[in-house]
Design a protein around this motif. Structure first.
Motif, mmCIF file in Angstrom:
data_model
loop_
_atom_site.group_PDB
_atom_site.id
_atom_site.type_symbol
_atom_site.label_atom_id
_atom_site.label_comp_id
_atom_site.label_asym_id
_atom_site.label_seq_id
_atom_site.Cartn_x
_atom_site.Cartn_y
_atom_site.Cartn_z
ATOM 1 N N GLU A 1 -6.705 -0.616 -11.369
ATOM 2 C CA GLU A 1 -6.373 -2.005 -11.012
ATOM 3 C C GLU A 1 -5.142 -2.059 -10.114
ATOM 4 O O GLU A 1 -5.122 -2.764 -9.108
ATOM 5 N N SER A 2 -4.106 -1.323 -10.471
ATOM 6 C CA SER A 2 -2.877 -1.310 -9.667
ATOM 7 C C SER A 2 -3.097 -0.633 -8.326
ATOM 8 O O SER A 2 -2.559 -1.075 -7.304
ATOM 9 N N LEU A 3 -3.866 0.440 -8.304
ATOM 10 C CA LEU A 3 -4.160 1.119 -7.041
ATOM 11 C C LEU A 3 -4.976 0.224 -6.112
ATOM 12 O O LEU A 3 -4.745 0.188 -4.900
ATOM 13 N N ASP A 4 -5.922 -0.546 -6.680
ATOM 14 C CA ASP A 4 -6.781 -1.427 -5.881
ATOM 15 C C ASP A 4 -6.033 -2.629 -5.315
ATOM 16 O O ASP A 4 -6.333 -3.093 -4.219
ATOM 17 N N ARG A 5 -5.071 -3.163 -6.051
ATOM 18 C CA ARG A 5 -4.382 -4.391 -5.635
ATOM 19 C C ARG A 5 -3.102 -4.160 -4.847
ATOM 20 O O ARG A 5 -2.505 -5.121 -4.366
ATOM 21 N N SER A 6 -2.660 -2.917 -4.774
ATOM 22 C CA SER A 6 -1.357 -2.658 -4.169
ATOM 23 C C SER A 6 -1.444 -1.550 -3.120
ATOM 24 O O SER A 6 -2.515 -0.985 -2.882
ATOM 25 N N SER A 7 -0.305 -1.224 -2.557
ATOM 26 C CA SER A 7 -0.220 -0.146 -1.573
ATOM 27 C C SER A 7 0.138 1.195 -2.212
ATOM 28 O O SER A 7 0.322 2.183 -1.508
ATOM 29 N N LEU A 8 0.225 1.241 -3.549
ATOM 30 C CA LEU A 8 0.658 2.472 -4.216
ATOM 31 C C LEU A 8 -0.275 3.648 -3.946
ATOM 32 O O LEU A 8 0.167 4.803 -3.935
ATOM 33 N N GLY A 9 -1.550 3.393 -3.719
ATOM 34 C CA GLY A 9 -2.498 4.467 -3.443
ATOM 35 C C GLY A 9 -2.191 5.222 -2.161
ATOM 36 O O GLY A 9 -2.627 6.356 -1.986
ATOM 37 N N GLY A 10 -1.412 4.634 -1.279
ATOM 38 C CA GLY A 10 -1.051 5.280 -0.014
ATOM 39 C C GLY A 10 0.237 6.076 -0.074
ATOM 40 O O GLY A 10 0.638 6.700 0.920
ATOM 41 N N LEU A 11 0.912 6.076 -1.225
ATOM 42 C CA LEU A 11 2.159 6.833 -1.339
ATOM 43 C C LEU A 11 1.878 8.325 -1.364
ATOM 44 O O LEU A 11 0.863 8.773 -1.880
ATOM 45 N N LYS A 12 2.816 9.081 -0.814
ATOM 46 C CA LYS A 12 2.706 10.539 -0.849
ATOM 47 C C LYS A 12 4.082 11.125 -1.128
ATOM 48 O O LYS A 12 5.097 10.412 -1.103
ATOM 49 N N GLU A 13 4.121 12.408 -1.384
ATOM 50 C CA GLU A 13 5.393 13.072 -1.646
ATOM 51 C C GLU A 13 6.344 12.813 -0.481
ATOM 52 O O GLU A 13 5.978 12.948 0.680
ATOM 53 N N GLY A 14 7.552 12.369 -0.810
ATOM 54 C CA GLY A 14 8.555 12.056 0.198
ATOM 55 C C GLY A 14 8.640 10.590 0.567
ATOM 56 O O GLY A 14 9.610 10.164 1.200
#
Length: 196
Positions: A65-78
């Motif tokens: 749910e959080s990954l679908d509604r937010s930009s958190l899925g695009g975060l990467k190391e750094g």
């Protein structure tokens, strides 16, 4: 509950995908100074539950749910992220009421530098436009901001030097995706009026 006053700019140390969820490890010495398992920390405006803390790094699980509604899925190391601990009942509410329940995402459309501030314009998803008002509050990546202009499909904010320096907004580029949370009071008013 949060205030939208960012305590520090943190850094993603690890992203571990787990099927339709992910586990993030985030460096944040200030927010981890008194953090414990079960505490809430907002990461780019998304309220997440601490599952481990070790030497200035906290770990959280992010569900679908959080990954679908937010930009958190695009975060990467750094990746740099905005961090804020949940507000205590005896603290000042310096920004506005922010739940950490992101309503959607927006894209930075334009950025106009001023002498000591920047004016930014973001896309506005149609289903959220009715909750955004000029001089009203909005949270962008967890930052409490005042809306300077609004139309049917976009809104603007102006950023002071402190916001540019101490949050991820200083590094934001046209085309970047951000999390937005509209004012919860507007949503409750709409629901109450609709019930009449």
């Amino acid at each position: 509950m949060f205030t939208g006053i960012i305590e520090e700019k943190g850094q993603i140390m690890a992203v571990v995908p787990a099927g339709d969820s992910a586990r993030l490890s985030v460096r944040g010495p200030i927010v981890t100074s008194d953090a414990a398992h079960g505490d809430s920390i907002a990461v780019n405006g998304v309220c997440l539950t601490v599952v481990a803390v070790d030497d200035g790094v906290f770990t959280v699980d992010v569900i679908k749910e959080s990954l679908d509604r937010s930009s958190l899925g695009g975060l990467k190391e750094g990746s740099a992220v905005n961090l804020e601990r949940a507000v205590r009942a005896d603290q000042r509410l310096g920004g506005h009421i922010v739940q950490g329940h992101v309503d959607g995402t927006a894209v930075l459309r334009s950025r106009e530098p001023g002498e000591s501030w920047d004016n930014l314009r973001f896309s506005l998803p149609g289903e959220l436009s009715r909750y955004v008002a000029e001089k009203g509050s909005i949270a962008i990546d967890g930052i409490s901001l005042t809306v300077t202009t609004v139309d049917d499909d976009s809104f603007g904010v102006s950023l002071i030097p402190t916001t540019l320096k101490l949050t991820t907004m200083g590094e934001l580029q046209v085309g970047d995706l951000v999390n937005i949370e509209v004012d919860v009071i507007a949503k409750y008013v709409e629901r109450l009026v609709a019930g009449q």
